[in-house]
Design a protein around this motif. Structure first.
Motif, PDB file in Angstrom:
ATOM      1  N   VAL A 126       0.882  -1.215   0.051  1.00  0.00           N
ATOM      2  CA  VAL A 126       0.080   0.012  -0.037  1.00  0.00           C
ATOM      3  C   VAL A 126       0.795   1.297  -0.119  1.00  0.00           C
ATOM      4  CG1 VAL A 126      -1.692   1.326   1.232  1.00  0.00           C
ATOM      5  CG2 VAL A 126      -1.837  -1.117   1.270  1.00  0.00           C
ATOM      6  N   ASP A 127       0.735   2.065  -0.900  1.00  0.00           N
ATOM      7  CA  ASP A 127       1.325   3.564  -0.900  1.00  0.00           C
ATOM      8  C   ASP A 127       0.030   4.508  -0.946  1.00  0.00           C
ATOM      9  OD1 ASP A 127       2.948   5.670  -1.250  1.00  0.00           O
ATOM     10  OD2 ASP A 127       3.415   5.397  -3.388  1.00  0.00           O
ATOM     11  N   THR A 128      -0.481   4.535  -2.327  1.00  0.00           N
ATOM     12  CA  THR A 128      -1.914   5.359  -2.164  1.00  0.00           C
ATOM     13  C   THR A 128      -3.300   4.555  -1.954  1.00  0.00           C
ATOM     14  OG1 THR A 128      -2.320   5.054  -4.480  1.00  0.00           O
ATOM     15  CG2 THR A 128      -0.682   6.703  -3.932  1.00  0.00           C
ATOM     16  N   GLY A 129      -3.151   3.172  -1.962  1.00  0.00           N
ATOM     17  CA  GLY A 129      -4.241   2.476  -1.693  1.00  0.00           C
ATOM     18  C   GLY A 129      -5.005   2.117  -3.136  1.00  0.00           C
ATOM     19  N   ALA A 130      -4.542   2.604  -4.300  1.00  0.00           N
ATOM     20  CA  ALA A 130      -5.087   2.482  -5.371  1.00  0.00           C
ATOM     21  C   ALA A 130      -5.124   0.954  -5.960  1.00  0.00           C
ATOM     22  CB  ALA A 130      -4.404   3.261  -6.497  1.00  0.00           C
ATOM     23  N   LEU A 131      -4.010   0.290  -5.672  1.00  0.00           N
ATOM     24  CA  LEU A 131      -3.863  -1.280  -5.952  1.00  0.00           C
ATOM     25  C   LEU A 131      -4.740  -2.116  -4.844  1.00  0.00           C
ATOM     26  CD1 LEU A 131      -2.499  -3.619  -7.290  1.00  0.00           C
ATOM     27  CD2 LEU A 131      -0.767  -3.508  -5.746  1.00  0.00           C
ATOM     28  N   ARG A 132      -4.639  -1.786  -3.933  1.00  0.00           N
ATOM     29  CA  ARG A 132      -5.534  -2.413  -2.806  1.00  0.00           C
ATOM     30  C   ARG A 132      -7.206  -2.307  -3.359  1.00  0.00           C
ATOM     31  NH1 ARG A 132      -4.592  -2.197   3.375  1.00  0.00           N
ATOM     32  NH2 ARG A 132      -3.048  -3.753   2.625  1.00  0.00           N
ATOM     33  N   SER A 133      -7.531  -1.195  -3.609  1.00  0.00           N
ATOM     34  CA  SER A 133      -9.024  -0.839  -4.001  1.00  0.00           C
ATOM     35  C   SER A 133      -9.204  -1.399  -5.259  1.00  0.00           C
ATOM     36  CB  SER A 133      -9.168   0.479  -3.746  1.00  0.00           C
ATOM     37  OG  SER A 133      -8.702   1.214  -4.802  1.00  0.00           O
ATOM     38  N   SER A 134      -8.312  -1.792  -5.968  1.00  0.00           N
ATOM     39  CA  SER A 134      -8.568  -2.188  -7.436  1.00  0.00           C
ATOM     40  C   SER A 134      -8.654  -3.924  -7.326  1.00  0.00           C
ATOM     41  CB  SER A 134      -7.314  -1.820  -8.448  1.00  0.00           C
ATOM     42  OG  SER A 134      -6.245  -2.849  -8.064  1.00  0.00           O
ATOM     43  N   ILE A 135      -8.312  -4.585  -6.527  1.00  0.00           N
ATOM     44  CA  ILE A 135      -8.402  -6.020  -6.213  1.00  0.00           C
ATOM     45  C   ILE A 135      -9.992  -6.452  -6.152  1.00  0.00           C
ATOM     46  CG2 ILE A 135      -7.671  -8.000  -5.152  1.00  0.00           C
ATOM     47  CD1 ILE A 135      -5.221  -6.405  -4.000  1.00  0.00           C
ATOM     48  N   ARG A 136     -10.258  -7.393  -7.054  1.00  0.00           N
ATOM     49  CA  ARG A 136     -11.652  -7.762  -7.198  1.00  0.00           C
ATOM     50  C   ARG A 136     -11.592  -9.047  -7.760  1.00  0.00           C
ATOM     51  NH1 ARG A 136     -14.328  -7.121 -11.932  1.00  0.00           N
ATOM     52  NH2 ARG A 136     -13.331  -5.731 -13.613  1.00  0.00           N
ATOM     53  N   GLY A 137     -12.633 -10.016  -7.365  1.00  0.00           N
ATOM     54  CA  GLY A 137     -12.651 -11.468  -8.113  1.00  0.00           C
ATOM     55  C   GLY A 137     -13.988 -11.542  -8.756  1.00  0.00           C
ATOM     56  N   GLU A 138     -14.171 -12.466  -9.621  1.00  0.00           N
ATOM     57  CA  GLU A 138     -15.391 -12.941 -10.084  1.00  0.00           C
ATOM     58  C   GLU A 138     -15.399 -14.465 -10.470  1.00  0.00           C
ATOM     59  OE1 GLU A 138     -16.298 -12.052 -14.650  1.00  0.00           O
ATOM     60  OE2 GLU A 138     -16.463 -10.236 -13.552  1.00  0.00           O
ATOM     61  N   ALA A 139     -16.253 -15.002  -9.900  1.00  0.00           N
ATOM     62  CA  ALA A 139     -16.689 -16.527 -10.098  1.00  0.00           C
ATOM     63  C   ALA A 139     -17.870 -16.563 -10.733  1.00  0.00           C
ATOM     64  CB  ALA A 139     -16.887 -16.971  -8.527  1.00  0.00           C
ATOM     65  N   THR A 140     -17.804 -17.562 -11.668  1.00  0.00           N
ATOM     66  CA  THR A 140     -18.914 -17.949 -12.448  1.00  0.00           C
ATOM     67  C   THR A 140     -18.927 -19.376 -12.288  1.00  0.00           C
ATOM     68  OG1 THR A 140     -17.771 -18.314 -14.433  1.00  0.00           O
ATOM     69  CG2 THR A 140     -18.828 -16.209 -14.232  1.00  0.00           C
ATOM     70  N   SER A 141     -19.921 -20.269 -12.829  1.00  0.00           N
ATOM     71  CA  SER A 141     -20.130 -21.528 -12.810  1.00  0.00           C
ATOM     72  C   SER A 141     -18.774 -22.461 -13.406  1.00  0.00           C
ATOM     73  CB  SER A 141     -21.202 -22.170 -13.326  1.00  0.00           C
ATOM     74  OG  SER A 141     -21.301 -21.654 -14.644  1.00  0.00           O
ATOM     75  N   ASN A 142     -18.012 -21.577 -14.341  1.00  0.00           N
ATOM     76  CA  ASN A 142     -17.007 -22.221 -15.133  1.00  0.00           C
ATOM     77  C   ASN A 142     -15.598 -21.406 -15.175  1.00  0.00           C
ATOM     78  OD1 ASN A 142     -17.725 -20.502 -16.847  1.00  0.00           O
ATOM     79  ND2 ASN A 142     -18.282 -21.865 -18.456  1.00  0.00           N
ATOM     80  N   SER A 143     -15.659 -20.351 -14.291  1.00  0.00           N
ATOM     81  CA  SER A 143     -14.303 -19.566 -14.265  1.00  0.00           C
ATOM     82  C   SER A 143     -14.264 -18.691 -12.899  1.00  0.00           C
ATOM     83  CB  SER A 143     -14.144 -18.918 -15.516  1.00  0.00           C
ATOM     84  OG  SER A 143     -15.056 -17.958 -15.472  1.00  0.00           O
ATOM     85  N   LEU A 144     -13.183 -18.470 -12.701  1.00  0.00           N
ATOM     86  CA  LEU A 144     -12.782 -17.660 -11.733  1.00  0.00           C
ATOM     87  C   LEU A 144     -11.758 -16.661 -12.041  1.00  0.00           C
ATOM     88  CD1 LEU A 144     -11.977 -20.472  -8.960  1.00  0.00           C
ATOM     89  CD2 LEU A 144     -14.156 -19.192  -9.280  1.00  0.00           C
ATOM     90  N   THR A 145     -11.776 -15.467 -11.819  1.00  0.00           N
ATOM     91  CA  THR A 145     -10.772 -14.420 -12.302  1.00  0.00           C
ATOM     92  C   THR A 145     -10.682 -13.541 -11.256  1.00  0.00           C
ATOM     93  OG1 THR A 145     -12.227 -14.797 -14.563  1.00  0.00           O
ATOM     94  CG2 THR A 145     -10.577 -12.886 -14.340  1.00  0.00           C
ATOM     95  N   LEU A 146      -9.389 -13.249 -11.304  1.00  0.00           N
ATOM     96  CA  LEU A 146      -8.801 -12.065 -10.280  1.00  0.00           C
ATOM     97  C   LEU A 146      -8.417 -10.896 -11.126  1.00  0.00           C
ATOM     98  CD1 LEU A 146      -6.782 -13.898  -7.738  1.00  0.00           C
ATOM     99  CD2 LEU A 146      -8.869 -12.965  -7.260  1.00  0.00           C
ATOM    100  N   PHE A 147      -8.899  -9.562 -10.826  1.00  0.00           N
ATOM    101  CA  PHE A 147      -8.592  -8.472 -11.320  1.00  0.00           C
ATOM    102  C   PHE A 147      -7.817  -7.599 -10.317  1.00  0.00           C
ATOM    103  CE2 PHE A 147     -12.516 -10.095 -13.110  1.00  0.00           C
ATOM    104  CZ  PHE A 147     -12.342 -10.055 -14.574  1.00  0.00           C
ATOM    105  N   MET A 148      -6.824  -6.809 -10.977  1.00  0.00           N
ATOM    106  CA  MET A 148      -6.210  -5.736 -10.150  1.00  0.00           C
ATOM    107  C   MET A 148      -5.477  -4.782 -10.937  1.00  0.00           C
ATOM    108  SD  MET A 148      -2.836  -7.534  -8.629  1.00  0.00           S
ATOM    109  CE  MET A 148      -3.768  -8.967  -7.917  1.00  0.00           C
ATOM    110  N   ASN A 149      -5.225  -3.531 -10.651  1.00  0.00           N
ATOM    111  CA  ASN A 149      -4.129  -2.702 -11.395  1.00  0.00           C
ATOM    112  C   ASN A 149      -3.156  -3.380 -12.013  1.00  0.00           C
ATOM    113  OD1 ASN A 149      -5.980  -0.510 -11.269  1.00  0.00           O
ATOM    114  ND2 ASN A 149      -4.768   0.348  -9.609  1.00  0.00           N
TER     115      ASN A 149
END
Length: 142
Positions: free
Chosen positions: A41-64
């Motif tokens: 953490v420096d500005t918090g932008a990376l931390r706040s950009s982290i999110r995940g998406e789960a569907t019945s056939n895939s898992l995806t992580l997103f971040m800056n």
């Protein structure tokens, strides 16, 4: 548990796999919380950009995108000593021609956060498989 009950539970096993969406979403939420807690953490932008998406056939992580560079580090050009940093399969952004992050014209590098990075895709996959397996067994035999 009697043998008949066990056979009945095994018969319901396939049906129980059809509706794992709530569990997948909860597991993804847990993983995202862990990644956020461990992220640099420096500005918090990376931390706040982290999110995940789960569907019945895939898992995806997103971040800056720069989160990947902080996790794996960036090596200097190879003619100056320290070699490039290898990036795990499945990580994006990936360099278009090489399996590592490396500066094109710089003689210095960037070390991974905490020396080894702050996450491992393999550890995330292992954690996910273990927790999902536990949930499936609990559904089937409890």
């Amino acid at each position: 548990m009697t043998l008949d009950q066990m056979i009945n539970n095994i018969g319901q096993f396939g049906e129980s796999l059809n509706d794992l969406q709530p569990e997948l979403e909860q597991l993804m939420a847990d993983i995202v919380l862990e990644l956020k807690a461990d992220s640099p953490v420096d500005t918090g932008a990376l931390r706040s950009s982290i999110r995940g998406e789960a569907t019945s056939n895939s898992l995806t992580l997103f971040m800056n995108d720069y989160g990947m560079f902080q996790n794996y580090g960036v090596g200097p050009t190879s003619k100056y000593g320290v070699g490039p940093r290898t990036v795990e399969f499945g990580i994006n952004p990936r360099p278009s021609s090489e399996p590592f992050y490396m500066y094109k014209k710089r003689t210095f590098g960037l070390q991974p956060y905490r020396g080894t990075g702050w996450f491992s895709l393999q550890n995330i996959q292992d954690q996910f498989a273990e927790e999902l397996g536990t949930e499936i067994i609990a559904r089937t035999f409890n």
